[in-house]
Design a protein around this motif. Sequence first.
Motif, PDB file in Angstrom:
ATOM      1  N   GLY A 146       0.810  -1.210   0.000  1.00 55.99           N
ATOM      2  CA  GLY A 146       0.000   0.000   0.000  1.00 55.99           C
ATOM      3  C   GLY A 146       0.843   1.259   0.000  1.00 55.99           C
ATOM      4  N   ASN A 181      -5.030  -2.787  -0.135  1.00 53.17           N
ATOM      5  CA  ASN A 181      -3.825  -3.527   0.251  1.00 53.17           C
ATOM      6  C   ASN A 181      -4.152  -4.599   1.291  1.00 53.17           C
ATOM      7  N   GLY A 219      -0.640  -6.037  -2.796  1.00 47.51           N
ATOM      8  CA  GLY A 219      -0.312  -6.837  -1.630  1.00 47.51           C
ATOM      9  C   GLY A 219      -0.035  -8.280  -1.982  1.00 47.51           C
ATOM     10  N   GLY A 224       2.346  -3.170  -5.435  1.00 42.43           N
ATOM     11  CA  GLY A 224       1.971  -1.766  -5.271  1.00 42.43           C
ATOM     12  C   GLY A 224       2.381  -0.925  -6.454  1.00 42.43           C
TER      13      GLY A 224
END
Length: 512
Positions: free
Chosen positions: A15, A289, A474, A490
């Motif tokens: 994230g 995430n 993630g 990410g």
Amino acid sequence: MNNTEVVVIGSGIGGLSCGALLAHYGIDVTVVESHSIAGGAAHSFERNGYKFESGPSLYSGLSYTPSPNPLRQVLDAIGEDLPCVNYDTWGCYLPEGNFDTQVGADQFCDILQRLRGEKAVAEWRKLQEIMTPLGKSAIALPPAALRYDLGAILTMGKFAPALLQQAANVIKLTGPFSRIIDGVITDPFIRNWLDLLCFLLSGLPAEGTIAAEVAFMFADWYRPHVQLDYPIGGSGALVDALVRGLTKHGGKLVLNAHVEEILVENRRAVGVRLRNGQEIKASKAVVSNASVWDTLKLIPPGAVPKFYLQKQQATPECDSFMHLHLGIDAAALPKNLGIHYIVVNDWHQGVTAPQNVVLISIPSVLDPSLAPAGKHVIHVYTPGNEPFAIWQGIERNSPEYALLKQERGEVMWQALERIIPDIRSRCEVTLVGTPLTHSRFLRRHHGSYGPAIAAGQGLFPGATTPLSGLLCCGDSTFPGIGLPAVAASGMIAANTIAPVNQHLKLLNNICS
């Protein structure tokens, strides 16, 4: 804070990598985190002057650039440095005996010669010959080039010549690693060793680990003059670097902000609703995430097809962790104490058997800032081999919970006593983490280590979902468990949102 372009749910490394890159691209982004500390499974915390890592302890490819490590590429993109200490050795306590091993091409051959003889050495060297071109193929297409729209034709096209040259090997990399070693490796110790490495990479043995992950590891660990890295300040320093990259470009991080629901309007994700009732609207996208299982809990009923829900809910999961965090008196300890040790109790059980593998990290031997003077900080854990079912339904703070913590923690104490025999008398801080700890503080479904998607039996779903405007990143979206995989996820989510011309500019900066 009520309006932004992108909301990212969760400040794990995936994230934060996504959020920091989006901010670098000039996109207004807000990262919301349920915990009071950023970093997800990589967050650090302090007790009585000791700085503990909740998760990662083994790092590579962070101390130089350009690097094939996606996390280093994220840091390069956002202009953040990460000072590291280098080392090359860790200790092994295996059924065959105790020894130190090193990254690099040759030292493991010396160990094999002593433990197994010339035939085992010949098999290992043959494997290295096979893995050398596969390693080059594994890094031929950097994850930084990936995006989930037609713009990928341009961003991946930059690497088409290299991919074409490696086409035959790329196909081999899509299957399980066991296919690479079958017929090549017959020595049982080497087979067990490779199963162990695969388990540490993916949570699965060789037959379930995609060959590309192992090829990437071989390309990094078994090249000449290679060293491993430890960031000064541990995982907390890494999290801080990503947060700086996020905020210096105008991104926002909001802690103690638990997302209850993803807002959906006209079949599109348009923001999130927090537990306190506050809504944050997102004009471009929402990026989760959270794990695959936890993301599903945030999607309103009817917003995605039923078959998608069923498929995602059925994603197999790795087991959870036990953790032992210790702050100890280091007086009269050996000067050559290592940073890492791997303990395997019994090969016959298999590397994934509950509590069979124990990892020990003593990072303060390299970074004294993590502990008071004359002290050491220690992290012992069972890596993704603690079944959640043992703990399910037990009330925290109950006598039953305390007794189970003591019982299930004993294997970690016994492993550490092989390194420091009088460890129990040295402890000044003792903290025990369980799957319930993971579930509570990290908002992880069953405290899981991540998806157990075996190579050849399923694919990681990537960043996209059937709900327009909702992307994911993630460990549930990209193969491999650990920092490089989540950083790559990410990066891919951020690149999918960013304009293609900006994405191409980024590739020129970090991959040239």
